[in-house]
Write a protein that holds these residues in place. Structure first.
Motif, PDB file in Angstrom:
ATOM      1  N   ARG A 180       0.817  -1.227   0.000  1.00 63.83           N
ATOM      2  CA  ARG A 180       0.000   0.000   0.000  1.00 63.83           C
ATOM      3  C   ARG A 180       0.851   1.278   0.000  1.00 63.83           C
ATOM      4  N   PRO A 181       1.872   1.388   0.871  1.00 66.60           N
ATOM      5  CA  PRO A 181       2.719   2.591   0.805  1.00 66.60           C
ATOM      6  C   PRO A 181       3.375   2.792  -0.559  1.00 66.60           C
ATOM      7  N   GLN A 222      -1.624 -10.202  -6.435  1.00 70.44           N
ATOM      8  CA  GLN A 222      -3.037 -10.008  -6.083  1.00 70.44           C
ATOM      9  C   GLN A 222      -3.203  -8.831  -5.123  1.00 70.44           C
ATOM     10  N   LYS A 223      -2.247  -8.680  -4.217  1.00 71.83           N
ATOM     11  CA  LYS A 223      -2.287  -7.541  -3.279  1.00 71.83           C
ATOM     12  C   LYS A 223      -2.136  -6.226  -4.035  1.00 71.83           C
ATOM     13  N   ILE A 224      -1.241  -6.190  -5.012  1.00 73.33           N
ATOM     14  CA  ILE A 224      -1.048  -4.984  -5.833  1.00 73.33           C
ATOM     15  C   ILE A 224      -2.322  -4.684  -6.624  1.00 73.33           C
ATOM     16  N   LEU A 225      -2.943  -5.716  -7.163  1.00 74.75           N
ATOM     17  CA  LEU A 225      -4.216  -5.542  -7.882  1.00 74.75           C
ATOM     18  C   LEU A 225      -5.286  -4.987  -6.960  1.00 74.75           C
ATOM     19  N   LYS A 226      -5.351  -5.532  -5.736  1.00 74.04           N
ATOM     20  CA  LYS A 226      -6.366  -5.107  -4.778  1.00 74.04           C
ATOM     21  C   LYS A 226      -6.207  -3.633  -4.414  1.00 74.04           C
ATOM     22  N   GLU A 227      -4.975  -3.139  -4.429  1.00 73.01           N
ATOM     23  CA  GLU A 227      -4.720  -1.730  -4.102  1.00 73.01           C
ATOM     24  C   GLU A 227      -4.953  -0.811  -5.306  1.00 73.01           C
ATOM     25  N   LYS A 228      -5.507  -1.401  -6.399  1.00 73.61           N
ATOM     26  CA  LYS A 228      -5.873  -0.635  -7.603  1.00 73.61           C
ATOM     27  C   LYS A 228      -4.676   0.077  -8.238  1.00 73.61           C
ATOM     28  N   ALA A 229      -3.549  -0.637  -8.272  1.00 73.33           N
ATOM     29  CA  ALA A 229      -2.326  -0.037  -8.816  1.00 73.33           C
ATOM     30  C   ALA A 229      -2.233  -0.166 -10.326  1.00 73.33           C
ATOM     31  N   VAL A 230      -2.888  -1.185 -10.917  1.00 69.70           N
ATOM     32  CA  VAL A 230      -2.683  -1.471 -12.348  1.00 69.70           C
ATOM     33  C   VAL A 230      -3.058  -0.294 -13.242  1.00 69.70           C
ATOM     34  N   SER A 234      -0.288 -12.459 -13.743  1.00 69.22           N
ATOM     35  CA  SER A 234      -1.604 -12.689 -13.140  1.00 69.22           C
ATOM     36  C   SER A 234      -2.672 -12.770 -14.214  1.00 69.22           C
ATOM     37  N   THR A 235      -3.597 -13.705 -14.036  1.00 69.08           N
ATOM     38  CA  THR A 235      -4.666 -13.920 -15.023  1.00 69.08           C
ATOM     39  C   THR A 235      -5.490 -12.655 -15.237  1.00 69.08           C
ATOM     40  N   GLU A 236      -5.795 -11.944 -14.136  1.00 69.74           N
ATOM     41  CA  GLU A 236      -6.619 -10.734 -14.243  1.00 69.74           C
ATOM     42  C   GLU A 236      -5.976  -9.690 -15.142  1.00 69.74           C
ATOM     43  N   VAL A 237      -4.649  -9.557 -15.039  1.00 72.00           N
ATOM     44  CA  VAL A 237      -3.942  -8.571 -15.868  1.00 72.00           C
ATOM     45  C   VAL A 237      -3.882  -9.055 -17.314  1.00 72.00           C
TER      46      VAL A 237
END
Length: 931
Positions: free
Chosen positions: A721-722, A755-763, A791-794
Motif C-alpha cells: 500500500r505505501p 493479487q495484493k497490488i491488484l487489490k490496491e488498484k495499482a494497475v 496474473s490472469t486478471e492482468v
C-alpha cells in the motif's frame, strides 16, 4: 487433429521442464497446451499436471482447483485425488484431505505412499481432537490452581496463568473459557487483590474480548465499566497497563465489530455498541480528575482516549464522538495538562502526562470539521484559563500559564489565542524574575513554547532576551538555567539555515551548543532536565558549525539516543528535530538563478547556504550518525506507545529515515537494525508528507534489497500500500519512478503479492505511466507491467476490446530504447504463451507488427532475439493462418539463419521449433537431412 498434436508436443515439453525443476515455465506450457486441447481426457491430464506445478510453487488454492477439474473428468484419477489431498492439507481442511486419501487407498490398497500419508494425517487429526476434548478439564484445573489460597507453588501458578492466557488467545479456547463460567472465575481472581492473579485475569479477559463484539458486551455487562476503569488507576504499573490493554481490546471490538465466519448468528445478538462506548469513555474522562487515580492511570487514560476517540481518517464523516468528548471532558483534560507538580494538592503526574494531554488536545482539535466547532473549542479553553487566572492568586496564575504551555505544545492555534488574553504574557515575564524555583520553571517553559510563532518571538526578543540571559547567568539551579538556555537557543535560531541571518554575535551559538552538550552528557542531572538540553540543540543545529561539532561529540550523540529510548517520551520531538537538522532532511528548494539575480539587483535579502551544508558534508554527518546507532534510536521512537509520537514527530522521523537510506550501501544495515519494520507504520499513518517520505524510504530499500529478506513473513504484504501511494499524480517524478521500480520487484516474487497490488488498484496507475513522456518512468512502468502480466486478471486486460494496451507493447518492442524493447517484448512473450488468442490480435493492432518482430530477431542483443523468437513461436503455434503470414515473409529466411547460430543456443533452439511448427502445419517441407 493438428491442434491435438501440438498440445501433445507442448505437454511433453512441460514434462521436460517439470523434471528439470522449472515449475513456473512448465505451468505456462501446460496452460498453452490446454488452449489447444479439446478432448476431456487430455484436458484432465493437463489440469492434473498443472496441479503438480502449483503444489511445487506453493500455490495451494490453485492446486486444489486444477486437481478438482481433473477429478470432474475422471473420478478415479488417483494422482489428481492425491494432489488435491496435499493441497487441502496445506489449506487446513484436514477432514476433506482425509476423505480424498481414503478414496486413493480404496483405489490402490497396496500403495505405500497413500497408506503412510493417511496414517500421518489421521494421527495429527486424532491429536487435535484429543487436545480439544481435554480442554474443559484443563480450564477447570487452571482456575483451581489460581484461586486456591493454599497453593504455594509459585512456578505452578505462573504456568497455570500463562496457559490460561495462551488458551484465551485462540478462538476455540476463548469460547471454552467463556462457556465454562470463566468470566465469573476471572472476576474472583480480580477480587483476590494479588498482583499476579489480577494480571493473569486481565490478560485472559483481553483474549476473550479480542475481535468478538458480543462476548465483549457480555463481559462488560458482568465486569461493569467503573470496575475496569478503577483498575486502570491503581498504583501498580503492570496492572494498570494490563487494564489499559483490556480496555483497548474492548474499544476495538465495540468499534470495529470484527466478524469471523465461524461465529454463526453472533451479529443477531449484538446491540448497538455506541452506548457502551460512551459509557467507557465517560469513565475514562472521570478518572482524569478522580482522587486516588495514580500518575500511570492518568497517562494510560489519556493514551486510550488518543487511540479511540478521534476518527482514523478525516474522510469518515462522523466526528460526533470527538464533539461529545470536548463537551464532556475538555476541562478535565486541561486540568491534567495544567497540573503544576510541585504545587500542593496537584494531580499525580509523570514526565509524560502533560505531553499526553497536549497530544490528545491536538488530536481532538484536528478532528474538528468547521469554524464553528473550532470557535467552541477556543471559547472553552479561554474560559478555563481565565477561570484560573482570575481570582485564585499566584497558584491560579501558575495553573493558567501551565495550561497555556500545554495548549502551545498541542493545538498551537488555540494556545496562541489564549496567550492573547489580557495579562497572560505580562505575568509570564514577571514570573520569570520570581525567586521561587517553581514559578521560574513554569514561566520560562511558557516563554519557550510561546516563542514558536514569529509574531510572538519578536515580542519576546524585545522584552525577554535580557531577562533570559540574566536567569541563565545568575540562577543557582541547573533546572532553571537549562530552560533559560533553551529560550535563548530558540530565539538565536530565528534565521533558520540562512547563514547570513544570525540573531547573536559570532560564536555565541557555538558556546550555547557546547553548554547544551555538557548538560546532556551529565548523568548526575535528572533525565527530565537533561531533555531540555536536546530542546536547545534542536534549535541550535540549524547552524552548520553546531551540527558538525555535535556529530563529532560521540558522547553527546549517544546520550541523546539513550534519552530517546527512555520512558520520557516528551523528548522525542526534540531528538527528531535535531536529527533532521543534522541530516539536512528538511525541504529546501533550489532558488531560480534568474530570481536570485533579480533579488540582488533589487537589493533584497538572498538566503545563503553554509559551506558545511554542502552534500559531501551532509553525507559524512549521516555516516557518523549511522555508526553511532541512529537507526536503533529511530526504531525505539516509532515503537513508543505512552504516548505515541505526534504526527509531526512521525514526519520528522520519516525524513531522517529517508536521509539514512539515500545511499544503497547503507540500506542493508538499516534493515538489519529494524528500520524496514519501523518504516511500515510511518508510511501508513501521520501527515501526508511524513507518509510519503516513509514510503519513499521503503521503495529505496525494496529496489536494492531482497524484499523477502528485508520484509520477512506477512510484513512484505504491508509494504504494498505505501508503495502504491507513490504512484499518485501529486507525487514527484522521482517518487513515481521509485514506487514503480519497487513494485516491479514485488510483482516478480509471487502471485499473492500480485493479487495484493491488484487489490490496491495499482494497475490503472502503472498503465498510465506506460504512456508517460519521461523515458525512465515509461520504462519502469513497462517493466512493472511485465511482472504483473503473470496474473490472469492482468492478462485478460490485454484481450479487452477498444484498448490500446496491446498496441503499446507491440510498438514499444520496436523502439530505439533497448531496455524498453526488452521489457515490452518480454511481456509479449509471456502473454502469447499464456493466451494464444493474443497472437491473432497482434496482427491487427498495427500494420508494422511484422517489421517489429523481424527487427527483434535481427537485433544484436541476444536477449531481444530470444524474446522475439519466443513470440514468433507462440504465434505460429496458435494459428495456421498467422503462421502462413510469417512464412510468406522474410521471417522464414531469418529463422533459417538463426537456427544455425551455434553460439546462441537458446535463440537457435527457438528458431528450430518455429520451423518445426511450420513443417507441422504443412507450410514448409523439411530438407533432405530431415531438418
Amino acid at each position: 487433429m493438428e491442434g491435438a498434436g501440438a498440445a501433445g508436443q507442448l505437454r511433453q515439453e512441460g514434462n521436460r521442464l517439470f523434471q528439470a525443476g522449472d515449475y513456473a515455465a512448465a505451468l505456462a506450457v501446460y496452460t498453452r497446451a490446454l488452449a489447444l486441447c479439446a478432448g476431456p481426457p487430455e484436458r484432465a491430464v493437463l489440469h492434473r499436471n498443472r496441479a503438480a506445478c502449483h503444489l511445487k510453487l506453493e500455490d495451494y488454492a490453485n492446486a486444489e482447483a486444477d486437481a478438482s477439474k481433473a477429478i470432474e473428468a475422471d473420478g478415479h484419477d488417483v494422482k489428481a485425488l492425491f494432489r488435491r489431498s496435499q493441497a487441502l492439507q496445506k489449506l487446513g481442511r484436514l477432514d476433506q484431505a482425509v476423505y480424498d486419501l481414503r478414496r486413493c487407498v480404496s483405489l490402490e490398497p497396496r500403495n505405500k505412499a497413500f497408506l503412510e500419508a493417511l496414517h500421518d494425517l489421521g494421527s495429527s487429526m486424532q491429536e487435535k481432537m484429543k487436545l480439544m476434548s481435554c480442554t474443559d478439564s484443563k480450564v477447570e484445573q487452571m482456575f483451581q490452581i489460581l484461586l486456591d489460597p493454599k497453593e504455594t507453588d509459585t512456578d505452578k501458578k505462573q504456568k497455570a496463568a500463562q496457559n490460561l492466557i495462551v488458551l484465551a488467545r485462540e478462538e476455540a479456547g476463548a469460547e471454552k473459557i467463556f462457556q465454562s463460567d470463566g468470566v465469573r472465575l476471572l472476576l474472583r481472581m480480580l477480587d483476590t487483590g494479588r498482583e499476579d492473579a489480577m494480571l493473569a485475569a486481565l490478560r485472559t479477559l483481553a483474549g476473550l474480548c479480542s475481535g468478538h463484539r458480543s462476548r465483549t458486551m457480555a463481559i462488560l455487562a458482568e465486569l461493569e465499566a467503573p470496575r475496569v476503569s478503577a483498575m486502570l488507576g491503581v498504583e501498580h504499573e503492570q496492572v494498570s497497563l494490563a487494564a489499559c490493554n483490556l480496555l483497548q481490546v474492548m474499544f476495538d471490538a465495540l468499534k470495529e465489530g470484527l466478524q469471523r465466519d465461524f461465529r454463526g448468528k453472533e451479529e443477531a445478538l449484538v446491540l448497538d455498541p455506541s452506548k457502551e462506548l460512551k459509557l467507557l469513555i465517560g469513565h475514562l474522562l472521570e478518572m482524569l480528575t478522580r482522587e486516588g487515580t495514580s500518575a500511570h492511570g492518568h497517562d494510560n487514560s489519556l493514551n486510550l482516549l488518543i487511540k479511540v476517540v478521534p476518527r482514523k481518517s478525516l474522510r469518515e464523516p462522523n466526528n460526533s464522538l470527538t464533539l461529545w468528548v470536548i463537551d464532556q471532558g475538555l476541562k478535565k483534560i486541561l486540568e491534567v495538562g495544567g497540573t503544576v507538580c510541585e504545587a500542593p494538592g496537584s494531580l499525580p503526574a509523570t514526565e509524560n502526562s502533560r505531553m499526553s494531554a497536549a497530544v490528545l488536545l491536538s488530536k481532538l482539535y484536528n478532528d474538528l470539521k468547521c469554524d464553528a466547532e473550532r470557535e467552541n473549542f477556543h471559547r472553552l479553553c479561554e474560559d478555563y484559563v481565565r477561570s484560573w487566572f482570575e481570582g485564585h492568586g499566584l497558584a491560579g496564575k501558575l495553573r493558567a500559564i501551565q495550561t497555556v504551555s500545554c495548549l502551545l505544545q498541542g493545538p498551537s492555534e488555540a494556545g496562541n489565542q489564549v496567550l492573547e488574553l489580557e495579562g497572560i504574557m505580562e505575568s509570564v515575564l514577571a514570573l520569570c524574575a520570581s525567586v521561587r524555583e517553581v514559578d521560574q520553571l513554569v514561566a520560562v517553559e511558557a516563554l519557550i513554547h510561546a516563542a514558536d510563532k514569529a509574531k510572538r518571538a519578536s515580542f519576546i526578543t524585545a522584552n525577554g532576551v535580557t531577562l533570559l540571559k540574566n536567569i541563565y547567568k545568575c540562577s543557582g539551579k541547573d533546572s532553571i538555567r537549562i530552560r533559560a538556555l533553551v529560550g535563548l537557543c530558540k530565539l538565536g535560531s530565528a534565521g533558520g539555515t540562512d547563514f547570513s541571518m544570525k540573531q547573536f554575535a559570532e560564536g555565541s551559538t557555538l558556546k550555547l551548543a557546547k553548554q547544551c552538550r555538557k548538560w546532556l552528557c551529565n548523568e548526575a542531572i535528572d533525565a527530565s532536565t537533561r531533555r531540555w538540553a536536546v530542546e536547545g540543540l534542536a534549535y541550535l543545529t540549524f547552524d552548520a558549525d553546531v551540527k558538525e561539532e555535535f556529530v563529532e561529540d560521540k558522547a553527546a550523540v549517544q546520550a541523546m539516543f539513550q534519552l530517546a529510548k527512555s520512558e520520557d517520551r516528551s523528548v522525542l520531538f526534540a531528538v527528531a528535530s535535531t536529527l533532521v537538522n543534522c541530516t539536512n532532511s528538511y525541504d529546501h528548494e533550489e532558488p531560480d538563478p534568474q530570481m536570485l539575480e533579480l533579488a540582488k539587483y533589487a537589493k533584497q535579502h538572498v538566503p545563503e547556504q553554509h559551506p558545511k551544508d554542502e552534500p559531501g558534508c551532509v553525507r559524512r554527518r549521516v555516516h557518523k550518525l549511522l555508526a553511532a546507532g541512529v537507526v536503533s534510536a529511530l526504531t525505539c521512537m516509532v515503537k513508543s506507545e505512552n504516548p505515541a509520537p505526534t504526527n509531526s514527530c512521525r514526519e520528522l522521523i520519516s525524513r531522517v529515515f529517508l536521509a539514512v537510506v539515500e545511499e544503497a550501501a547503507d540500506r542493508g544495515s538499516v534493515v538489519a537494525q529494524g528500520g524496514g519494520k519501523a518504516l511500515i507504520p510511518l508510511s501508513l499513518e501521520g501527515t501526508e508528507v511524513g507518509q510519503a517520505k516513509a514510503a519513499q524510504a521503503l521503495a529505496k530499500i525494496t529496489i536494492t534489497s531482497n524484499p523477502e529478506m528485508a520484509f520477512p513473513g506477512e510484513r512484505i504484504y504491508e509494504v504494498v500500500r505505501p508503495l502504491v501511494s507513490l504512484l499518485h499524480l501529486h507525487r514527484t517524478g522521482l517518487e513515481n519512478f521509485e514506487g514503480l521500480m519497487a513494485l516491479t520487484n514485488l510483482a516478480g516474487i509471487s502471485e499473492r503479492l500480485r493479487q495484493k497490488i491488484l487489490k490496491e488498484k495499482a494497475v490503472p496507475m502503472i498503465e498510465g505511466y506506460m504512456f508517460e513522456e519521461h523515458e525512465l518512468l515509461r520504462l519502469a512502468a513497462t517493466e512493472c507491467m511485465c511482472n504483473m502480466a503473470m496474473s490472469t486478471e492482468v492478462q485478460e486486460l490485454f484481450l479487452a476490446e477498444g484498448s490500446d494496451r496491446l498496441k503499446l507493447l507491440v510498438l514499444y518492442s520496436g523502439e530505439d530504447d533497448e531496455k524498453l524493447r526488452r521489457a515490452a517484448s518480454g511481456t509479449l512473450a509471456m502473454l502469447t504463451s499464456l493466451l494464444p488468442q493474443i497472437c491473432g490480435k497482434i496482427t491487427q493492432v498495427t500494420a508494422h507488427w511484422l517489421e517489429i518482430l523481424q527487427a527483434l530477431l535481427l537485433s544484436s542483443n541476444v536477449e531481444l532475439q530470444h524474446r522475439g523468437a519466443v513470440i514468433v513461436l507462440n504465434m505460429m503455434a496458435a494459428d495456421r493462418e498467422i503462421a502462413a503470414k510469417l512464412m510468406e515473409s522474410e521471417m522464414l529466411e531469418i529463422l533459417s539463419v538463426l537456427a544455425k547460430e551455434c553460439d546462441k543456443p537458446r535463440v537457435a533452439q527457438a528458431a528450430k521449433e518455429c520451423l518445426a511448427q511450420a513443417v507441422a502445419w504443412g507450410l514448409i517441407k523439411p530438407n533432405v537431412n530431415g531438418e
